[in-house]
Design an enzyme around this catalytic site. Structure first.
Site, PDB file in Angstrom:
ATOM      1  N   ILE A  18       5.782 -14.032 -46.251  1.00 30.62           N
ATOM      2  CA  ILE A  18       5.528 -12.876 -45.896  1.00 30.62           C
ATOM      3  C   ILE A  18       4.130 -12.357 -45.883  1.00 30.62           C
ATOM      4  CG2 ILE A  18       5.760 -10.351 -46.914  1.00 30.62           C
ATOM      5  CD1 ILE A  18       8.870 -11.118 -47.490  1.00 30.62           C
ATOM      6  N   ASP A  37      -4.631 -16.500 -53.045  1.00 33.72           N
ATOM      7  CA  ASP A  37      -3.539 -17.196 -53.448  1.00 33.72           C
ATOM      8  C   ASP A  37      -3.582 -18.338 -54.685  1.00 33.72           C
ATOM      9  OD1 ASP A  37      -0.406 -17.361 -51.595  1.00 33.72           O
ATOM     10  OD2 ASP A  37      -0.828 -19.073 -53.196  1.00 33.72           O
ATOM     11  N   ASN A  90       1.488  -8.425 -52.742  1.00 34.42           N
ATOM     12  CA  ASN A  90       2.474  -9.135 -52.399  1.00 34.42           C
ATOM     13  C   ASN A  90       3.140 -10.189 -53.122  1.00 34.42           C
ATOM     14  OD1 ASN A  90       4.391 -10.137 -50.160  1.00 34.42           O
ATOM     15  ND2 ASN A  90       3.028 -11.921 -50.327  1.00 34.42           N
ATOM     16  N   SER A 145      11.471  -4.998 -53.148  1.00 37.13           N
ATOM     17  CA  SER A 145      12.567  -5.736 -52.807  1.00 37.13           C
ATOM     18  C   SER A 145      13.962  -4.948 -52.764  1.00 37.13           C
ATOM     19  CB  SER A 145      12.770  -6.911 -53.623  1.00 37.13           C
ATOM     20  OG  SER A 145      14.116  -7.555 -53.505  1.00 37.13           O
ATOM     21  N   TYR A 158      14.181  -9.731 -62.457  1.00 38.82           N
ATOM     22  CA  TYR A 158      13.637  -9.474 -61.076  1.00 38.82           C
ATOM     23  C   TYR A 158      13.793  -8.174 -60.359  1.00 38.82           C
ATOM     24  CZ  TYR A 158      12.532 -10.372 -55.834  1.00 38.82           C
ATOM     25  OH  TYR A 158      12.100 -10.444 -54.927  1.00 38.82           O
ATOM     26  N   LYS A 162      11.089  -5.112 -59.540  1.00 31.20           N
ATOM     27  CA  LYS A 162      11.084  -4.560 -58.377  1.00 31.20           C
ATOM     28  C   LYS A 162      11.445  -3.023 -58.247  1.00 31.20           C
ATOM     29  CE  LYS A 162       9.589  -8.234 -56.171  1.00 31.20           C
ATOM     30  NZ  LYS A 162       8.260  -8.276 -55.429  1.00 31.20           N
ATOM     31  N   ILE A 191      14.784 -12.607 -46.473  1.00 31.83           N
ATOM     32  CA  ILE A 191      13.757 -12.937 -45.180  1.00 31.83           C
ATOM     33  C   ILE A 191      13.474 -14.619 -44.997  1.00 31.83           C
ATOM     34  CG2 ILE A 191      11.331 -12.619 -44.299  1.00 31.83           C
ATOM     35  CD1 ILE A 191      12.957 -10.106 -44.265  1.00 31.83           C
ATOM     36  N   LEU A 192      13.766 -15.099 -43.947  1.00 32.93           N
ATOM     37  CA  LEU A 192      13.819 -16.547 -43.781  1.00 32.93           C
ATOM     38  C   LEU A 192      12.175 -17.226 -43.943  1.00 32.93           C
ATOM     39  CD1 LEU A 192      16.273 -17.528 -41.202  1.00 32.93           C
ATOM     40  CD2 LEU A 192      16.606 -17.409 -43.549  1.00 32.93           C
ATOM     41  N   THR A 193      11.760 -16.855 -45.062  1.00 31.44           N
ATOM     42  CA  THR A 193      10.480 -17.553 -45.328  1.00 31.44           C
ATOM     43  C   THR A 193      10.568 -19.192 -45.549  1.00 31.44           C
ATOM     44  OG1 THR A 193      10.764 -17.210 -47.690  1.00 31.44           O
ATOM     45  CG2 THR A 193       9.048 -15.602 -46.503  1.00 31.44           C
TER      46      THR A 193
END
Ligand SMILES: NC(=O)c1ccc[n+]([C@@H]2O[C@H](COP(=O)([O-])OP(=O)(O)OC[C@H]3O[C@@H](n4cnc5c(N)ncnc54)[C@H](O)[C@@H]3O)[C@@H](O)[C@H]2O)c1
Length: 266
Positions: A18, A37, A90, A145, A158, A162, A191-193
């Site tokens: 993302i 990162d 992010n 999320s 988690y 979020k 999401i298809l990361t």
């Protein structure tokens, strides 16, 4: 003239998924982008790809679990490009082995996720806001999320972290709106990361697909385009909101499929 021309963006976790999509789209639309990162090689490679396509970007190391590292990333952005007008908080992490139900979860994992998923949003904002005020405002975007809106059998930490992101977004928006700083979040469904594709067995993807209103999965660019909109002045009257980008996965009454079966039988 790009949609975010001359804005300066810091994107955390921008080497993959993302964050990478968002950094790429922001640069394509004219922003100068710092990609921060843990995977510094990935961040640098992403910046090189952006530059090869005519954009402006630089990749740097960030550990979003470390206060000083976040501060350094914000300061680097301002030194490199003169200001910071977009902050995309992010980075986030999840752990299916240790973040279980409330009785059985590993408490160290609770602390780690609260620090990495929630406190990092607070800290990035805390360090960027004074610079944004100096340069006349900005847009802060956070990755929440859909797990922050619903209960589930595992991942209590988690989900709680979020949910915290969703309401911290409102607090930042309420506290700094008069300084021309907007703060919004995006709440992805599945999401298809690359990570999601590698970690999810096809059967699990099928379960998600079954409950989507739309007949396909989400892609990183579905979030990246939302981030681009929230970074741009096109969203200048939107603040404190969390935009749910989830293919209609959560819009129906959860009993609907069972009810449909029942109607077929009766
Ligand atoms: N993919 C999904 O289905 C989904 C759904 C809901 C929410 N999210 C959220 O979206 C965000 C991005 O997730 P993604 O799916 O793109 O993940 P990803 O694994 O593809 O990318 C995450 C990036 O963050 C970096 N990172 C990890 N820990 C870091 C740290 N401590 N400091 C700096 N960088 C770090 C990684 O190196 C990686 O480049 C996360 O906050 C995640 O919780 C994802």
């Amino acid at each position: 003239m790009g949609r975010v021309q001359d804005k300066v963006a810091l994107v955390t976790g921008g080497a993959s998924g993302i964050g990478l999509s968002s950094a790429t789209l922001l640069a394509k639309e004219g922003a100068k982008v710092v990609i921060a990162d843990f995977n510094v090689d990935g961040a640098k490679e992403a910046a090189e790809r952006i530059k090869a396509e005519g954009g402006e970007a630089v990749g740097i190391f960030l550990d979003a679990g470390d206060e000083n590292s976040i501060k350094e990333a914000v300061e680097f952005t301002v030194e490199q490009y003169g200001k910071i007008t977009v902050l995309y908080n992010n980075v986030g992490s999840t752990n299916l082995q240790k973040d279980l139900d409330v009785v059985n979860m590993d408490l160290n994992e609770w602390d780690r996720l609260m620090n990495l998923n929630l406190k990092s949003v607070l800290l990035g904002s805390r360090f960027a806001i004074p610079h944004m005020i100096k340069s006349g405002g900005g847009s802060i975007i956070n990755t929440a999320s859909m797990a922050g809106f619903f209960g589930d059998s595992i991942r209590a930490a988690y989900g709680a972290s979020k949910a915290g992101v969703v309401n911290l977004t409102r607090y930042i928006a309420a506290q700094y709106g008069k300084n021309h700083i907007r703060c919004n979040a995006v709440a992805p469904g599945l999401i298809l990361t690359p990570a999601a594709k590698n970690n999810m067995p096809p059967d699990v993807l099928d379960i998600f697909a079954k409950y989507n209103a739309l007949p396909y999965h989400g892609e990183p660019d579905d979030i990246g385009n939302t981030v681009l909109f929230l970074a741009s002045d096109e969203s200048k009257f939107i603040t404190g909101q969390t935009i749910q980008v989830e293919g209609g996965h959560y819009i129906a009454n959860p009993t609907s499929p069972d009810f449909e079966e029942f109607m077929k039988k009766s």
